[in-house]
Design a protein around this motif. Structure first.
Motif, short mmCIF file in Angstrom:
data_model
loop_
_atom_site.label_atom_id
_atom_site.label_comp_id
_atom_site.label_asym_id
_atom_site.label_seq_id
_atom_site.Cartn_x
_atom_site.Cartn_y
_atom_site.Cartn_z
N PRO A 462 0.71 -1.32 -0.03
CA PRO A 462 -0.01 -0.20 -0.27
C PRO A 462 0.45 1.40 -0.13
O PRO A 462 2.17 1.72 0.42
CB PRO A 462 -0.77 -0.24 1.09
CG PRO A 462 -1.00 -1.78 1.81
CD PRO A 462 0.86 -1.94 1.20
N ALA A 463 -0.22 2.22 -0.38
CA ALA A 463 0.83 3.69 0.05
C ALA A 463 0.95 3.74 1.35
O ALA A 463 0.76 4.14 2.08
CB ALA A 463 0.19 5.35 -1.01
N ILE A 464 2.49 4.45 1.11
CA ILE A 464 2.85 4.46 2.68
C ILE A 464 2.84 6.04 2.76
O ILE A 464 3.46 6.81 2.04
CB ILE A 464 4.80 4.04 2.36
CG1 ILE A 464 4.62 2.62 3.00
CG2 ILE A 464 5.19 4.09 4.15
CD1 ILE A 464 6.67 1.72 2.54
N VAL A 483 -6.16 -1.79 10.58
CA VAL A 483 -5.70 -3.25 10.18
C VAL A 483 -4.10 -3.00 10.92
O VAL A 483 -3.61 -2.95 9.94
CB VAL A 483 -6.06 -4.15 9.12
CG1 VAL A 483 -5.47 -5.45 9.70
CG2 VAL A 483 -7.51 -3.56 9.17
N VAL A 484 -3.93 -4.13 11.91
CA VAL A 484 -2.16 -3.75 12.69
C VAL A 484 -1.90 -5.41 11.42
O VAL A 484 -2.93 -6.90 11.75
CB VAL A 484 -2.37 -4.45 13.52
CG1 VAL A 484 -1.23 -4.00 13.78
CG2 VAL A 484 -2.72 -3.54 14.03
N THR A 485 -0.67 -5.25 10.71
CA THR A 485 -0.20 -6.07 9.96
C THR A 485 1.21 -5.95 10.11
O THR A 485 1.61 -5.41 10.62
CB THR A 485 -0.46 -6.50 8.53
OG1 THR A 485 -0.27 -6.97 8.06
CG2 THR A 485 -0.64 -4.55 8.03
N SER A 486 2.36 -6.57 9.30
CA SER A 486 3.16 -6.79 9.17
C SER A 486 3.78 -5.92 7.59
O SER A 486 2.95 -6.25 7.21
CB SER A 486 3.84 -8.04 9.18
OG SER A 486 4.17 -8.57 8.43
N GLY A 487 5.16 -5.19 7.22
CA GLY A 487 5.52 -5.56 6.14
C GLY A 487 6.56 -5.83 6.22
O GLY A 487 7.58 -6.08 7.18
N VAL A 498 -2.78 -1.03 7.89
CA VAL A 498 -3.60 -1.07 7.26
C VAL A 498 -4.86 -0.04 7.13
O VAL A 498 -5.62 -0.47 7.87
CB VAL A 498 -3.10 -1.72 6.19
CG1 VAL A 498 -4.00 -1.35 5.36
CG2 VAL A 498 -1.99 -1.89 5.94
N GLY A 499 -5.58 1.10 6.15
CA GLY A 499 -6.26 1.08 5.67
C GLY A 499 -6.36 2.11 5.01
O GLY A 499 -5.68 1.85 3.63
N SER A 516 -0.34 2.50 4.69
CA SER A 516 -0.62 2.44 5.13
C SER A 516 0.84 3.23 5.98
O SER A 516 1.12 4.27 5.73
CB SER A 516 1.02 1.04 5.16
OG SER A 516 2.48 1.35 4.69
N TYR A 517 0.70 2.96 7.22
CA TYR A 517 1.31 3.57 8.09
C TYR A 517 2.02 2.89 9.74
O TYR A 517 1.48 2.10 10.08
CB TYR A 517 0.00 4.65 8.75
CG TYR A 517 0.52 5.67 9.78
CD1 TYR A 517 1.49 6.74 9.48
CD2 TYR A 517 0.64 6.06 11.14
CE1 TYR A 517 1.35 7.87 9.79
CE2 TYR A 517 1.08 7.02 12.32
CZ TYR A 517 1.71 8.18 11.35
OH TYR A 517 2.58 8.91 12.01
#
Length: 655
Positions: A462-464, A483-487, A498-499, A516-517
């Motif tokens: 996703p765009a950061i 949504v909490v995920t990992s990169g 991620v949103g 993503s943030y």
């Protein structure tokens, strides 16, 4: 960043510390433009420099009683010439290598040019009086013309021409100092913001009046310059012959020792000009362009490349990177890497990389000769392509500095045209490109707020949204919810939220894009201070794209059925290398995978009946992007060896 005189105030700093670390850039006053003496670190590590010879003022100006008009006590420029040039030459040690360094300085106008040569692996940087520029290890170069870079260049010129020696210090804002006692020495720390420039911080030894240290804040990290070995030239000019540069974030240092320092006559205009494009590339057969078919692995572009006559190898096209070979590729080509320079990217880790010389890169009928390639271990799971050969490396800045690059999304073709011969004749909207470092930027918006957007084909996610930009615009809480995920990236895995958010790329509205943030971090590609967001291939793939670095423009032609990318509807992240089964690396709370009882660490041996050993991670990801309500069957193996079949019903986690 505008900074009024009232904004420049001392901040408490413990004895022996380097730099206060405020939360946001608007309060980060301890930052100065990039140093040319940090060029090798930043150019080689994906961070092209903001390019200021910060050491020059320390290397070529002593301190004594100050004139009353000056705002820095004890500062003087006795013996400082107002005409001619200063030539300096010596050696540099860094990254496990020894090399040569040279610097030419125009003290009247603040122009400069510096070159570093590590035995065939050389870089250069300069300021021509209007614009700063950078030349990378390939020999290609580009100007640094973003707002961030232009502010830095103004401060570069102020420092190089000794703005504090001019009436009223050249209209610079000079704040009151703070005093620090370190190792028995008293140091006065001054913050200065030249007119229209970036804030500068310098440390002066109160006993001698000489500069003891310079701390500069780059886009992604700091450099700490420490000076010693002072000598006096004819005319009373005091010179530091030794400079040590420490990079705390990248855990790297280098030392410069100048053996020859001379004053010469009037400088030639060409002495500070950006170098011409190298004649190290062509299209075979006299054709105007070369076209190759690329492989689109969902959100990655793989181009077939012959390296020194061997291959073809699959190289990912990355506008945010440089030419990279994986260690396996270098080994297959019998190439030995020299040096050990730090490299960072997504994540907080630091990876060491050396360089190897490649005689020839051939992409269809387009050829590049004599390139220096970084040998760097890339994320193995991201490089895995199932039954096909793994990712062999990256194609980056070197390609775009020589060729206009056109990507036809429906035909999956890439067309290369030498920049001098290129004239855009297709459809699309032209957006101006600008550079702070090596990656292209253009104007855009995030949630309606204008900002610089980095265009990065190497970002497959996703765009950061950058943490510092979000914090400065009061949006940190907004992007921290999702949504909490990992990169994952060069620096390893990292946590992200991620949103969706409305973006704009020039005149093109991008509603509901995945973003993503990571938040405010201290190093890596997510610590940047000069951009609002990084837009990757999931967004760029919605357009036919033409990059023309020669004219500083990108052409975007939207596809007729473009739409935002769906998010992982299984809530399951998988990774594998070679013929291994997939390993479950993450299960998102409340997702279909979580409800089905799948746990991190378990193995997935088949998806919809297809053996995992023959699949790539991106193929599994595609299965998880299926329609809402559709089913995906997984063969799951637990840690104790027990096997079961799981049926996931896909659902939107990020609507």
């Amino acid at each position: 960043m505008n900074l009024a005189a009232s904004d420049v105030r001392p901040k408490p700093c413990a004895p022996g510390s380097i730099l206060p670390r405020p939360a946001h850039e608007t309060s980060r006053l301890c930052f100065v433009p990039d140093g040319a003496f940090g060029l090798v670190r930043s150019l080689l590590m994906r961070k092209a420099p903001l390019l200021l010879p910060l050491a020059v003022w320390a290397l070529t100006c002593g301190f004594g009683p100050r004139p009353a008009a000056l705002g820095i006590p004890r500062a003087s420029c006795a013996g400082w010439p107002r005409a001619g040039v200063i030539e300096m030459a010596g050696e540099i040690k860094g990254g496990g290598l020894d090399g040569a360094v040279s610097l030419t300085l125009d003290p009247a106008r603040g122009r400069w040019r510096q070159r570093k040569d590590y035995g065939g692996m050389s870089t250069a940087a300069g300021f021509d009086g209007t614009l700063a520029w950078a030349q990378d290890v390939s020999g290609g170069s580009h100007g640094l013309d973003s707002d961030f870079a232009r502010r830095t260049a103004r401060s570069q010129a102020w420092i190089a021409r000794r703005g504090w020696c001019r009436p009223d210090a050249g209209d610079a804002v000079i704040g009151p100092p703070r005093t620090i006692v370190e190792a028995g020495r008293t140091l006065s720390v001054w913050r200065v913001k030249p007119r229209g420039g970036s804030p500068v911080e310098l440390w002066i030894d109160a006993a001698t009046g000489l500069p003891q240290r310079f701390v500069e804040q780059l886009s992604e990290n700091r450099l700490v310059h420490t000076y010693s070995g002072w000598t006096t030239l004819a005319g009373g000019v005091r010179v530091a012959t030794v400079e040590r540069i420490d990079d705390p974030e990248d855990e790297e240092s280098e030392t410069l020792t100048f053996a020859t320092i001379e004053r010469r006559g009037r400088p030639a205009e060409a002495a500070f000009a950006r170098p011409p494009a190298p004649a190290d590339h062509r299209i075979l057969g006299g054709a105007r362009s070369a076209t190759v078919v690329y492989e689109a692995d969902l959100d990655r572009i793989y181009v077939p490349v012959l390296v020194d006559g061997q291959g073809p190898y699959p190289f990912e096209l990355d506008t945010g990177g440089h030419l990279i070979l994986t260690p396996d590729t270098a080994k297959a080509l019998s190439l030995d890497a020299a040096g050990a320079f730090s490299s960072t990217g997504g994540g907080q880790g630091v990876v060491k990389a050396g360089f190897a010389k490649v005689r020839e890169l051939r992409i269809g009928d387009a050829v590049l000769y004599g390139q220096s390639a970084k040998v760097l271990p890339l994320n193995a799971a991201s490089s895995d392509r199932g039954a096909r050969p793994p990712r062999a490396g990256l194609l980056g800045l070197e390609l775009f500095e020589r060729f206009a690059v056109h990507l036809d999304r429906r035909g999956h073709t890439m067309t290369l045209t030498p920049l001098k011969a290129f004239r855009h004749a297709g459809a699309g909207t032209a957006l101006p490109l600008r550079f702070t470092e090596d990656a292209p930027q253009t104007r855009g918006a995030v949630l309606g707020r204008p900002g610089e957007l980095e265009l990065d084909t190497g970002n497959a996610g996703p765009a950061i949204v950058e943490g510092r930009w979000a914090a400065d615009h009061g949006l940190a809480a907004r992007f921290a919810t999702g949504v909490v995920t990992s990169g994952s990236g060069v620096g390893g895995d990292y946590r992200q939220t991620v949103g969706r958010a409305a973006l704009a790329l020039g005149p093109h509205a991008l509603p509901g894009e995945l973003v993503s943030y990571v938040g405010v971090v201290e190093r890596g590609s997510e610590s940047m201070r000069d951009i609002a967001a990084n837009l990757g291939e999931p967004i760029l793939s919605q357009f036919d794209v033409t990059f023309d670095y020669g004219r500083r423009v990108v052409w975007l032609d939207p596809l007729p059925a473009r739409a935002p990318r769906a998010f992982n509807r299984a809530g399951l992240s998988l990774a594998k290398v070679g013929s291994e089964p997939f390993k479950v690396t993450l299960v998102i709370a409340g997702s279909p995978a979580d409800r089905a009882g799948i746990k991190a660490g378990e193995r997935v041996t088949a998806i919809d009946g297809q053996p995992a050993a023959a699949m790539a991670a991106f193929e599994a990801k595609q299965r998880f992007l299926g329609p809402v309500g559709s089913a995906v069957r997984l063969a799951v193996q637990a840690a104790d060896g027990g096997a079961r079949e799981v049926r996931l019903i896909l659902a939107d986690l990020v609507p």
